[in-house]
Each structure stands twice: as structure tokens, then as C-alpha cells.
Write a protein that holds these residues in place. Sequence first.
Motif, PDB file in Angstrom:
ATOM      1  N   SER A  37       0.811  -1.229   0.000  1.00 13.70           N
ATOM      2  CA  SER A  37       0.000   0.000   0.000  1.00 13.70           C
ATOM      3  C   SER A  37       0.839   1.272   0.000  1.00 13.70           C
ATOM      4  N   THR A  38       2.083   1.199   0.440  1.00 13.94           N
ATOM      5  CA  THR A  38       2.947   2.386   0.453  1.00 13.94           C
ATOM      6  C   THR A  38       3.390   2.777  -0.950  1.00 13.94           C
ATOM      7  N   ARG A  40       6.051   2.151  -2.255  1.00 11.55           N
ATOM      8  CA  ARG A  40       7.458   2.547  -2.199  1.00 11.55           C
ATOM      9  C   ARG A  40       8.404   1.385  -2.452  1.00 11.55           C
ATOM     10  N   GLN A 160       1.915  -1.249  10.377  1.00  5.43           N
ATOM     11  CA  GLN A 160       1.974   0.192  10.152  1.00  5.43           C
ATOM     12  C   GLN A 160       2.892   0.874  11.158  1.00  5.43           C
ATOM     13  N   VAL A 163       6.491   0.544   9.870  1.00  5.15           N
ATOM     14  CA  VAL A 163       6.851   1.134   8.582  1.00  5.15           C
ATOM     15  C   VAL A 163       7.900   2.243   8.707  1.00  5.15           C
ATOM     16  N   SER A 167      11.243   2.031   6.524  1.00  5.69           N
ATOM     17  CA  SER A 167      11.577   3.093   5.571  1.00  5.69           C
ATOM     18  C   SER A 167      12.928   3.723   5.893  1.00  5.69           C
TER      19      SER A 167
END
Length: 313
Positions: A37-38, A40, A160, A163, A167
Motif C-alpha cells: 500500500s505504500t 514505495r 503500520q 513502517v 523506511s
Amino acid sequence: MGNDGVSNSDHLPSIMVTNDDGIDAPGLRALVAVLVSTRRFHVLVCAPHSEKSAVSHSITWRHPVAVKRVEIEGATAFAVSGTPADCTSIGLSKALFPTTPDLVLSGINMGSNCGYHIVYSGTVAGAREAFFHGIPAVSMSYECYGSRPNILQDFTLAAQACVPIISAIIDEIKSNSYPSSCFLNIDVPADVANHKGYRLTKQGKSIYKMGWKQVTSDTHGKMLSSMTMDSTSPAPMEIDAPNLSQEHTLFRREVIGGEYDEDADDDGDRKVLKEGYITVTPLVALSQTDTGSQAYFKSWLPGVVERSSSSAL
């Protein structure tokens, strides 16, 4: 199989996910969905086809492993008949994916992995195997046990919450500044919606007191038995306990006491997790040498042969 996967022309960082609860486990599915969903990352999955909890760092050696493509939205995924360490190893080998992932995530495990339980953990082993191969890795666990009505939602919140760490690690990898001397073990508290933030911790000494209880076939059901295995067996065989001969007695593990922790340090992983923090614990491949014991055995060892010779007279 090696032709499946991400395009070499696409420069998004790739993350490979494995676990020990199995490829259908809610922790893995929630983590993958959150990563996808990110937008990235390229998300790859290489996980056991069934539960492999508490197998530690065991590997499959005497027979092949079976690999099957699995549909997981947004990811390239394979289920493997081996252990978590097997899954990481074959996932990094380029036999399944055309490129080596930038980061390996193992989890999210159902139940915490703190203290001495890290030794037993297949989840931690999935990350440790990547560390052996020189790939940055994180094992991730969530302090929940048994069935819960909103288990997928809870795991989604846990993913979440992790994350920002994931990241940040990717950013450090891109800048070639991420340390190669360790891998990370993350534990998320049960009340993840109200966690108190991140805390750097160290592996403590917590462990549950375990014992053995004799059981009958009625209370045990099916069991995995190494008694049916030989060098030509394709895989461990599941057998019905009633089919065991009268010579066999059945035992199963059970918790016989509460968790204890001999480590009084304020930064021990289990203690900090119980306080409601997300714990971040750097780990190395092997246990560190105990300096006190080194000093003791340095003076003890030279006299071993002499004492042995004297006692033989």
C-alpha cells in the motif's frame, strides 16, 4: 521460476518477506498488504507453506524442498516446503527472483520473541539467515496469542507501526550507511494502538519454564514424528497417534511456570516490551563471549591435563 518477479529497469527498492507461521498467516499477509500500500517497494514473498514455529535455524539438507507460486496481491510470492532459513536462502539465491532483495523482513510473528526465546525462534532465524548472506534484515513479532476477532486488523496496526523503521532502514541502505554488523529484532506490544514509541533494547534472559506431560492419543491428536523418517523420506510424515505401537509413549510440552527474567537491566527487551514500547534489539549471529568466564577458564584450562594425570595415579 527465475524469470518471474520485478523488472531490473525499475529502481524501487525490493523487500522480501518470510516468516515461520506460514505463508497464509495473518501477520505475513498484513505486513505484505501494508508494504504494498505504500507504493514505495517491490514486495517479494518466500515463506513456508505451513507453520514452522520454533524450528530455530534448522535447514533442509537430506531431501529437496518443493516450491509453489502463490497469488498475493501486489507481490511476487512463493510457498516453500522448508524452514524459514530455507525460505530466506532460496529467496536470496536468484533461483526464484531475478535480483537480490535490498532488505529481508521475517514476520510478523504471532507472539513475541524476546530473551532466550530468540534462540528457538524460526522468525528470528529467517532474518539471521539473510544476515549470514550479507543482506540487511529485521525479524518482527507481535505480542498476541490465540484467536482474536480482529486479528488481521491488529496485525495491520503492528505493521503500520513498523513502517517508519523499515523506511528509515531502506534510506540508510540507499546511502550505504546502514551497519552490516548486526540485524534487528523488533517486538510490538499487545496494545499496539497505544504503544509508547520505539526503544532501543538488548536481548534479555526471559524464558517460560517448560515441562513435559504424558498424553494419550485422544488428547494429542496427530503428531509429527521423526520415527518414520529415513534418508530417502521426501518430508517429515504426519502420522496418527493411534497408529503408534504399544512401545511408544506420547509426551507433549507444556508451560509449567510463568515467565521469569534474570536480567534486571532497564533496557532488557522483555521488560521494555511489557512497558508498552516497540522494542528494537540489534542482534549478531552468535552469542557474545562472556568475559568473566573467559578469565576463569584461562586459568582453569592449563591445569586440566595435570589434574587428569594426577587422578589416574
